[in-house]
Design a protein around this motif. Structure first.
Motif, PDB file in Angstrom:
ATOM      1  N   VAL A 105       0.790  -1.175  -0.101  1.00  0.00           N
ATOM      2  CA  VAL A 105       0.183   0.094   0.066  1.00  0.00           C
ATOM      3  C   VAL A 105       0.831   1.321  -0.006  1.00  0.00           C
ATOM      4  CG1 VAL A 105      -1.966  -1.178   1.270  1.00  0.00           C
ATOM      5  CG2 VAL A 105      -0.261   0.248   2.317  1.00  0.00           C
ATOM      6  N   SER A 106       0.157   2.418  -0.417  1.00  0.00           N
ATOM      7  CA  SER A 106       1.032   3.585  -0.406  1.00  0.00           C
ATOM      8  C   SER A 106       0.007   4.733  -0.014  1.00  0.00           C
ATOM      9  CB  SER A 106       1.546   3.912  -1.760  1.00  0.00           C
ATOM     10  OG  SER A 106       2.277   5.282  -1.881  1.00  0.00           O
ATOM     11  N   GLY A 107       0.006   5.435   1.030  1.00  0.00           N
ATOM     12  CA  GLY A 107      -0.802   6.585   1.369  1.00  0.00           C
ATOM     13  C   GLY A 107      -2.236   6.090   1.902  1.00  0.00           C
ATOM     14  N   ALA A 108      -2.248   5.071   2.454  1.00  0.00           N
ATOM     15  CA  ALA A 108      -3.562   4.295   2.870  1.00  0.00           C
ATOM     16  C   ALA A 108      -3.686   3.056   3.851  1.00  0.00           C
ATOM     17  CB  ALA A 108      -4.092   3.911   1.616  1.00  0.00           C
ATOM     18  N   GLY A 142      -8.680  20.820  -6.417  1.00  0.00           N
ATOM     19  CA  GLY A 142      -8.746  20.404  -5.084  1.00  0.00           C
ATOM     20  C   GLY A 142      -7.936  19.227  -5.031  1.00  0.00           C
ATOM     21  N   PHE A 143      -8.536  18.179  -5.780  1.00  0.00           N
ATOM     22  CA  PHE A 143      -7.925  16.861  -5.881  1.00  0.00           C
ATOM     23  C   PHE A 143      -6.499  16.994  -5.903  1.00  0.00           C
ATOM     24  CE2 PHE A 143      -6.299  13.455  -8.580  1.00  0.00           C
ATOM     25  CZ  PHE A 143      -6.533  12.271  -7.855  1.00  0.00           C
ATOM     26  N   MET A 144      -5.976  17.876  -6.794  1.00  0.00           N
ATOM     27  CA  MET A 144      -4.625  17.821  -7.238  1.00  0.00           C
ATOM     28  C   MET A 144      -3.592  18.369  -6.138  1.00  0.00           C
ATOM     29  SD  MET A 144      -3.984  16.887 -10.189  1.00  0.00           S
ATOM     30  CE  MET A 144      -2.568  17.316 -10.466  1.00  0.00           C
ATOM     31  N   LEU A 145      -4.326  19.020  -4.895  1.00  0.00           N
ATOM     32  CA  LEU A 145      -3.593  19.292  -3.833  1.00  0.00           C
ATOM     33  C   LEU A 145      -2.698  18.083  -3.243  1.00  0.00           C
ATOM     34  CD1 LEU A 145      -6.240  21.640  -2.134  1.00  0.00           C
ATOM     35  CD2 LEU A 145      -4.247  22.369  -3.313  1.00  0.00           C
ATOM     36  N   PHE A 146      -3.201  17.073  -3.440  1.00  0.00           N
ATOM     37  CA  PHE A 146      -2.620  15.928  -2.725  1.00  0.00           C
ATOM     38  C   PHE A 146      -1.613  15.294  -3.305  1.00  0.00           C
ATOM     39  CE2 PHE A 146      -6.959  15.860  -1.006  1.00  0.00           C
ATOM     40  CZ  PHE A 146      -6.891  16.000   0.303  1.00  0.00           C
ATOM     41  N   ALA A 208       6.757  12.928   1.364  1.00  0.00           N
ATOM     42  CA  ALA A 208       6.054  14.395   1.324  1.00  0.00           C
ATOM     43  C   ALA A 208       4.639  14.419   1.353  1.00  0.00           C
ATOM     44  CB  ALA A 208       6.644  15.291   0.162  1.00  0.00           C
ATOM     45  N   ASP A 209       4.081  13.005   1.539  1.00  0.00           N
ATOM     46  CA  ASP A 209       2.540  13.157   1.765  1.00  0.00           C
ATOM     47  C   ASP A 209       2.074  13.704   2.882  1.00  0.00           C
ATOM     48  OD1 ASP A 209      -0.041  12.373   0.972  1.00  0.00           O
ATOM     49  OD2 ASP A 209       0.553  10.145   0.859  1.00  0.00           O
ATOM     50  N   SER A 210       0.784  13.673   3.111  1.00  0.00           N
ATOM     51  CA  SER A 210       0.417  14.232   4.385  1.00  0.00           C
ATOM     52  C   SER A 210       0.420  13.223   5.528  1.00  0.00           C
ATOM     53  CB  SER A 210      -1.127  14.453   4.205  1.00  0.00           C
ATOM     54  OG  SER A 210      -1.897  13.356   4.210  1.00  0.00           O
ATOM     55  N   PRO A 211       0.447  13.831   6.491  1.00  0.00           N
ATOM     56  CA  PRO A 211       0.855  13.044   8.008  1.00  0.00           C
ATOM     57  C   PRO A 211      -0.343  11.915   8.044  1.00  0.00           C
ATOM     58  CG  PRO A 211       1.158  15.145   8.487  1.00  0.00           C
ATOM     59  CD  PRO A 211       0.551  15.257   7.265  1.00  0.00           C
ATOM     60  N   ASP A 212      -1.479  12.417   7.560  1.00  0.00           N
ATOM     61  CA  ASP A 212      -2.534  11.355   7.817  1.00  0.00           C
ATOM     62  C   ASP A 212      -2.474  10.047   6.985  1.00  0.00           C
ATOM     63  OD1 ASP A 212      -4.154  12.531   9.767  1.00  0.00           O
ATOM     64  OD2 ASP A 212      -5.307  13.741   8.423  1.00  0.00           O
ATOM     65  N   HIS A 213      -2.127  10.362   5.660  1.00  0.00           N
ATOM     66  CA  HIS A 213      -1.884   9.467   4.741  1.00  0.00           C
ATOM     67  C   HIS A 213      -0.758   8.649   4.904  1.00  0.00           C
ATOM     68  CE1 HIS A 213      -4.454  11.919   1.942  1.00  0.00           C
ATOM     69  NE2 HIS A 213      -5.098  10.588   2.034  1.00  0.00           N
ATOM     70  N   ILE A 214       0.422   8.950   5.503  1.00  0.00           N
ATOM     71  CA  ILE A 214       1.402   8.231   5.972  1.00  0.00           C
ATOM     72  C   ILE A 214       1.204   7.482   7.239  1.00  0.00           C
ATOM     73  CG2 ILE A 214       3.804   8.473   6.922  1.00  0.00           C
ATOM     74  CD1 ILE A 214       4.356  10.803   5.089  1.00  0.00           C
ATOM     75  N   GLY A 215       0.496   8.125   8.030  1.00  0.00           N
ATOM     76  CA  GLY A 215       0.150   7.474   9.141  1.00  0.00           C
ATOM     77  C   GLY A 215      -0.643   6.364   9.358  1.00  0.00           C
ATOM     78  N   MET A 216      -1.706   6.423   8.261  1.00  0.00           N
ATOM     79  CA  MET A 216      -2.573   5.284   8.051  1.00  0.00           C
ATOM     80  C   MET A 216      -1.763   4.132   7.608  1.00  0.00           C
ATOM     81  SD  MET A 216      -6.467   7.014   6.872  1.00  0.00           S
ATOM     82  CE  MET A 216      -5.647   8.021   5.812  1.00  0.00           C
ATOM     83  N   ALA A 236       5.030  12.563  -2.743  1.00  0.00           N
ATOM     84  CA  ALA A 236       3.809  12.866  -1.921  1.00  0.00           C
ATOM     85  C   ALA A 236       2.922  11.492  -2.177  1.00  0.00           C
ATOM     86  CB  ALA A 236       3.318  14.241  -2.299  1.00  0.00           C
ATOM     87  N   HIS A 237       1.593  11.740  -2.553  1.00  0.00           N
ATOM     88  CA  HIS A 237       0.559  10.673  -2.644  1.00  0.00           C
ATOM     89  C   HIS A 237       0.939   9.717  -3.683  1.00  0.00           C
ATOM     90  CE1 HIS A 237      -2.774   9.355  -0.695  1.00  0.00           C
ATOM     91  NE2 HIS A 237      -3.705   9.558  -1.863  1.00  0.00           N
ATOM     92  N   TYR A 238       1.614  10.052  -4.911  1.00  0.00           N
ATOM     93  CA  TYR A 238       1.711   9.064  -5.865  1.00  0.00           C
ATOM     94  C   TYR A 238       3.340   8.868  -6.091  1.00  0.00           C
ATOM     95  CZ  TYR A 238      -2.925  11.051  -6.388  1.00  0.00           C
ATOM     96  OH  TYR A 238      -4.112  11.415  -5.976  1.00  0.00           O
ATOM     97  N   PRO A 239       3.930   7.955  -5.109  1.00  0.00           N
ATOM     98  CA  PRO A 239       5.435   7.988  -5.443  1.00  0.00           C
ATOM     99  C   PRO A 239       5.674   7.144  -6.358  1.00  0.00           C
ATOM    100  CG  PRO A 239       4.367   6.774  -3.464  1.00  0.00           C
ATOM    101  CD  PRO A 239       3.341   7.708  -3.717  1.00  0.00           C
ATOM    102  N   ASN A 240       4.724   6.264  -7.077  1.00  0.00           N
ATOM    103  CA  ASN A 240       5.086   5.228  -8.342  1.00  0.00           C
ATOM    104  C   ASN A 240       5.005   6.073  -9.382  1.00  0.00           C
ATOM    105  OD1 ASN A 240       1.984   5.820  -7.974  1.00  0.00           O
ATOM    106  ND2 ASN A 240       2.173   4.490 -10.008  1.00  0.00           N
TER     107      ASN A 240
END
Length: 258
Positions: A105-108, A142-146, A208-216, A236-240
């Motif tokens: 998993v990544s960011g989830a 808004g989506f692209m912020l992640f 560089a992802d958000s703390p919540d996504h890394i934390g989960m 960040a959210h899409y390392p691949n």
């Protein structure tokens, strides 16, 4: 299965690549040809995404995936997912364990996310306000912020990666309208059932992802019997997509251990 689209290429052990929300199988363009040299790579578009049809009645993503793997007469498979795809991989390990041999998993964590970080909750609010208003441009931005995460602007990302993400998001969001019925049936009590997962689990987060996504993702890795977590700098959210060479090396090393 006529209403779902998927890529099925290569031979060997089945490796299933599961895309993020509002994206499609094309987010794996830097992985599919590489891993198809050694594995049978299956990359579906989730219902309502990409080239798969929108839902017309109640469905669960995990049941769609299980039906696809049984239709293809394959499994147990290694499931690799980013964001929504990561949650889908975990849900499937819980709901259909006979079909899963390992999870990446990544960011989830699971399909029951929790958000407490101020940046994440603000970004979510911006994105969902655009969707609720039926404003495609605002929804996409808004989506692209992640994609950038809390520490960077989109201008600091590779322009080609930003373009690919935006193109996929526009195409999937254009399939949907404000106020349409949501037929997705949630999977319940996922976090309580995560400890029952008895296959290897790897979390590969963008640093560089958000703390919540890394934390989960790290919570998931620590809650299973055989879990580990690592991170990739400069993503960040899409390392691949941002760091495909690093992601592919980490994934390849993990695959050789399972």
């Amino acid at each position: 299965m006529d209403d779902l689209f998927w890529i099925d290429t290569g031979t060997g052990r089945p490796l299933v690549l599961l895309h993020g929300g509002f994206l499609d199988h094309r987010m794996w363009e830097d992985q599919i040809p590489v891993f198809a040299e050694e594995y049978r790579v299956i990359a579906p578009d989730a219902r309502g995404h990409g080239r798969s049809a929108n839902a017309t009645g109640p469905y669960r993503l995990t049941d769609d995936l299980a039906a696809l793997l049984r239709h293809l007469d394959t499994g147990p498979a290694i499931l690799v997912g980013v964001s929504m795809g990561g949650a889908l991989a975990v849900d499937t390990a819980v709901e259909h364990p006979d079909l899963v041999s390992a999870v990446v998993v990544s960011g989830a964590g699971t399909s029951e996310p929790y958000f407490t970080d101020p940046w994440t909750t603000r970004a979510m609010a911006t994105w969902h306000a655009g969707m609720a208003a039926g404003d495609l441009d605002a929804s996409v931005e808004g989506f692209m912020l992640f994609a950038a995460g809390p520490h960077r602007s989109l201008g600091e990302l590779d322009a080609e990666v930003v373009s690919r993400l935006r193109r996929m998001a526009v195409e999937t969001m254009s399939k949907h309208g404000a106020g349409e019925p949501d037929h997705l049936v949630p999977v319940r009590d996922t976090w309580e059932r995560v400890p029952t997962i008895d296959v290897p689990v790897l979390a590969v987060n963008g640093a560089a992802d958000s703390p919540d996504h890394i934390g989960m993702a790290e919570h998931l890795a620590s809650a299973v019997a055989d879990g580990r977590a690592t991170s990739i700098d400069g993503a960040a959210h899409y390392p691949n997509m941002e760091r495909p060479d690093a992601f592919n090396r980490i994934l390849g090393d993990f695959l050789r251990t399972v």
